[in-house]
Design a protein around this motif. Structure first.
Motif, PDB file in Angstrom:
ATOM      1  N   VAL A  16     -12.524 -54.809 -40.090  1.00  0.00           N
ATOM      2  CA  VAL A  16     -10.939 -54.108 -40.146  1.00  0.00           C
ATOM      3  C   VAL A  16      -9.994 -54.255 -41.423  1.00  0.00           C
ATOM      4  CG1 VAL A  16      -8.834 -54.345 -38.969  1.00  0.00           C
ATOM      5  CG2 VAL A  16     -11.313 -54.090 -38.125  1.00  0.00           C
ATOM      6  N   SER A  17      -9.427 -53.624 -42.247  1.00  0.00           N
ATOM      7  CA  SER A  17      -8.440 -54.376 -43.202  1.00  0.00           C
ATOM      8  C   SER A  17      -7.863 -55.753 -42.845  1.00  0.00           C
ATOM      9  CB  SER A  17      -8.243 -52.972 -43.239  1.00  0.00           C
ATOM     10  OG  SER A  17      -6.782 -52.588 -43.007  1.00  0.00           O
ATOM     11  N   PRO A  18      -7.749 -56.178 -43.812  1.00  0.00           N
ATOM     12  CA  PRO A  18      -6.723 -57.376 -43.782  1.00  0.00           C
ATOM     13  C   PRO A  18      -5.324 -57.127 -42.922  1.00  0.00           C
ATOM     14  CG  PRO A  18      -7.259 -57.833 -45.744  1.00  0.00           C
ATOM     15  CD  PRO A  18      -7.776 -55.989 -45.443  1.00  0.00           C
ATOM     16  N   ASP A  19      -4.666 -56.223 -43.567  1.00  0.00           N
ATOM     17  CA  ASP A  19      -3.826 -55.488 -42.462  1.00  0.00           C
ATOM     18  C   ASP A  19      -3.777 -55.232 -41.262  1.00  0.00           C
ATOM     19  OD1 ASP A  19      -4.238 -53.297 -43.323  1.00  0.00           O
ATOM     20  OD2 ASP A  19      -3.058 -52.424 -44.636  1.00  0.00           O
ATOM     21  N   SER A  20      -4.726 -55.265 -40.521  1.00  0.00           N
ATOM     22  CA  SER A  20      -5.042 -54.908 -39.374  1.00  0.00           C
ATOM     23  C   SER A  20      -5.000 -53.264 -39.468  1.00  0.00           C
ATOM     24  CB  SER A  20      -4.648 -55.333 -38.185  1.00  0.00           C
ATOM     25  OG  SER A  20      -4.824 -56.914 -38.256  1.00  0.00           O
ATOM     26  N   ARG A  21      -4.454 -52.336 -40.435  1.00  0.00           N
ATOM     27  CA  ARG A  21      -3.886 -50.618 -40.045  1.00  0.00           C
ATOM     28  C   ARG A  21      -5.956 -50.221 -40.248  1.00  0.00           C
ATOM     29  NH1 ARG A  21       0.118 -46.940 -42.931  1.00  0.00           N
ATOM     30  NH2 ARG A  21      -0.324 -45.357 -41.194  1.00  0.00           N
ATOM     31  N   TYR A  22      -6.357 -50.509 -40.083  1.00  0.00           N
ATOM     32  CA  TYR A  22      -7.331 -49.218 -41.045  1.00  0.00           C
ATOM     33  C   TYR A  22      -9.018 -50.515 -40.168  1.00  0.00           C
ATOM     34  CZ  TYR A  22      -4.737 -46.593 -43.835  1.00  0.00           C
ATOM     35  OH  TYR A  22      -3.705 -46.362 -43.950  1.00  0.00           O
ATOM     36  N   LEU A  23      -9.559 -49.460 -38.776  1.00  0.00           N
ATOM     37  CA  LEU A  23     -11.305 -49.614 -39.128  1.00  0.00           C
ATOM     38  C   LEU A  23     -12.027 -49.128 -39.481  1.00  0.00           C
ATOM     39  CD1 LEU A  23     -13.079 -50.890 -36.798  1.00  0.00           C
ATOM     40  CD2 LEU A  23     -12.465 -49.013 -36.049  1.00  0.00           C
ATOM     41  N   TYR A  24     -12.769 -49.186 -40.117  1.00  0.00           N
ATOM     42  CA  TYR A  24     -14.356 -49.519 -40.944  1.00  0.00           C
ATOM     43  C   TYR A  24     -15.504 -49.246 -39.855  1.00  0.00           C
ATOM     44  CZ  TYR A  24     -10.858 -49.247 -44.843  1.00  0.00           C
ATOM     45  OH  TYR A  24      -9.856 -48.684 -45.894  1.00  0.00           O
ATOM     46  N   ALA A  25     -15.778 -48.140 -39.610  1.00  0.00           N
ATOM     47  CA  ALA A  25     -17.404 -48.071 -39.149  1.00  0.00           C
ATOM     48  C   ALA A  25     -18.438 -47.413 -39.493  1.00  0.00           C
ATOM     49  CB  ALA A  25     -16.776 -47.091 -37.408  1.00  0.00           C
ATOM     50  N   VAL A  26     -19.567 -48.114 -39.574  1.00  0.00           N
ATOM     51  CA  VAL A  26     -20.658 -47.523 -40.217  1.00  0.00           C
ATOM     52  C   VAL A  26     -20.948 -47.071 -39.698  1.00  0.00           C
ATOM     53  CG1 VAL A  26     -21.246 -49.174 -42.273  1.00  0.00           C
ATOM     54  CG2 VAL A  26     -19.815 -49.574 -41.976  1.00  0.00           C
ATOM     55  N   THR A  27     -22.397 -46.591 -39.843  1.00  0.00           N
ATOM     56  CA  THR A  27     -23.497 -46.139 -39.749  1.00  0.00           C
ATOM     57  C   THR A  27     -24.889 -45.990 -40.462  1.00  0.00           C
ATOM     58  OG1 THR A  27     -23.147 -43.616 -39.780  1.00  0.00           O
ATOM     59  CG2 THR A  27     -22.426 -44.583 -37.476  1.00  0.00           C
ATOM     60  N   PHE A  34     -10.543 -45.352 -39.219  1.00  0.00           N
ATOM     61  CA  PHE A  34      -9.456 -45.037 -38.720  1.00  0.00           C
ATOM     62  C   PHE A  34      -8.350 -45.767 -38.405  1.00  0.00           C
ATOM     63  CE2 PHE A  34     -14.033 -44.068 -36.543  1.00  0.00           C
ATOM     64  CZ  PHE A  34     -14.100 -43.283 -35.803  1.00  0.00           C
ATOM     65  N   ASP A  35      -7.343 -45.373 -38.528  1.00  0.00           N
ATOM     66  CA  ASP A  35      -6.424 -45.417 -38.677  1.00  0.00           C
ATOM     67  C   ASP A  35      -5.726 -46.339 -37.159  1.00  0.00           C
ATOM     68  OD1 ASP A  35      -3.328 -46.091 -38.928  1.00  0.00           O
ATOM     69  OD2 ASP A  35      -3.010 -44.344 -40.061  1.00  0.00           O
ATOM     70  N   LEU A  36      -5.507 -47.955 -37.108  1.00  0.00           N
ATOM     71  CA  LEU A  36      -5.644 -48.639 -35.820  1.00  0.00           C
ATOM     72  C   LEU A  36      -4.252 -47.981 -35.854  1.00  0.00           C
ATOM     73  CD1 LEU A  36      -7.681 -51.351 -36.176  1.00  0.00           C
ATOM     74  CD2 LEU A  36      -7.986 -49.224 -35.129  1.00  0.00           C
ATOM     75  N   TRP A  37      -2.905 -47.724 -36.765  1.00  0.00           N
ATOM     76  CA  TRP A  37      -1.599 -47.683 -36.354  1.00  0.00           C
ATOM     77  C   TRP A  37      -1.153 -46.318 -35.475  1.00  0.00           C
ATOM     78  CZ3 TRP A  37       1.042 -50.271 -40.208  1.00  0.00           C
ATOM     79  CH2 TRP A  37       0.458 -52.058 -41.000  1.00  0.00           C
ATOM     80  N   ALA A  38      -1.976 -45.440 -35.716  1.00  0.00           N
ATOM     81  CA  ALA A  38      -1.712 -43.611 -34.920  1.00  0.00           C
ATOM     82  C   ALA A  38      -2.238 -43.779 -33.612  1.00  0.00           C
ATOM     83  CB  ALA A  38      -2.955 -42.954 -35.934  1.00  0.00           C
ATOM     84  N   ALA A  39      -1.237 -43.451 -32.918  1.00  0.00           N
ATOM     85  CA  ALA A  39      -1.264 -42.910 -31.524  1.00  0.00           C
ATOM     86  C   ALA A  39      -2.371 -42.375 -30.580  1.00  0.00           C
ATOM     87  CB  ALA A  39       0.214 -41.508 -31.288  1.00  0.00           C
ATOM     88  N   ASP A  40      -2.840 -41.511 -31.870  1.00  0.00           N
ATOM     89  CA  ASP A  40      -4.293 -41.297 -31.765  1.00  0.00           C
ATOM     90  C   ASP A  40      -5.091 -41.851 -32.700  1.00  0.00           C
ATOM     91  OD1 ASP A  40      -5.927 -39.559 -30.184  1.00  0.00           O
ATOM     92  OD2 ASP A  40      -5.427 -37.647 -30.880  1.00  0.00           O
ATOM     93  N   ILE A  41      -5.615 -42.512 -32.286  1.00  0.00           N
ATOM     94  CA  ILE A  41      -6.547 -43.288 -33.068  1.00  0.00           C
ATOM     95  C   ILE A  41      -8.070 -42.512 -33.279  1.00  0.00           C
ATOM     96  CG2 ILE A  41      -8.047 -45.608 -33.765  1.00  0.00           C
ATOM     97  CD1 ILE A  41      -6.391 -47.244 -31.940  1.00  0.00           C
ATOM     98  N   LYS A  42      -8.001 -41.622 -32.643  1.00  0.00           N
ATOM     99  CA  LYS A  42      -9.541 -41.061 -32.827  1.00  0.00           C
ATOM    100  C   LYS A  42      -9.611 -39.938 -33.403  1.00  0.00           C
ATOM    101  CE  LYS A  42     -12.945 -38.892 -29.556  1.00  0.00           C
ATOM    102  NZ  LYS A  42     -13.656 -38.603 -28.529  1.00  0.00           N
TER     103      LYS A  42
END
Length: 80
Positions: A16-27, A34-42
């Motif tokens: 998760v980014s330092p400001d807790s806004r973005y999630l980075y999922a690594v495969t 993903f934007d964790l501040w959005a109403a629909d994160i997915k």
């Protein structure tokens, strides 16, 4: 909670980014944001990196485990 439909998931993880806004999922082959501040994160799923086909000494490389660095950047290990 939602699934990331990526069948190449032997290594990787999430950071998760330092400001807790973005999630980075690594495969193995793709890094998603993903934007964790959005109403629909997915629905904010964005591809930010794709494996470029690099071959190391004997094997292809893969994206590995991500980690938040002290300077706020996110580093992703390389696995071969």
């Amino acid at each position: 909670q939602f699934e990331i439909n990526d069948t190449t998931f032997l290594y990787g993880g999430a950071a998760v980014s330092p400001d807790s806004r973005y999630l980075y999922a690594v495969t193995n082959n793709i890094i998603y944001q993903f934007d964790l501040w959005a109403a629909d994160i997915k629905s904010t799923k964005t591809v930010v990196a794709i494996y470029d086909g690099f071959i190391g000494l004997f094997f292809r490389t893969l994206f590995g485990t991500p980690q938040l660095a002290p300077d706020g950047s996110i580093w992703v290990a390389s696995v071969s």
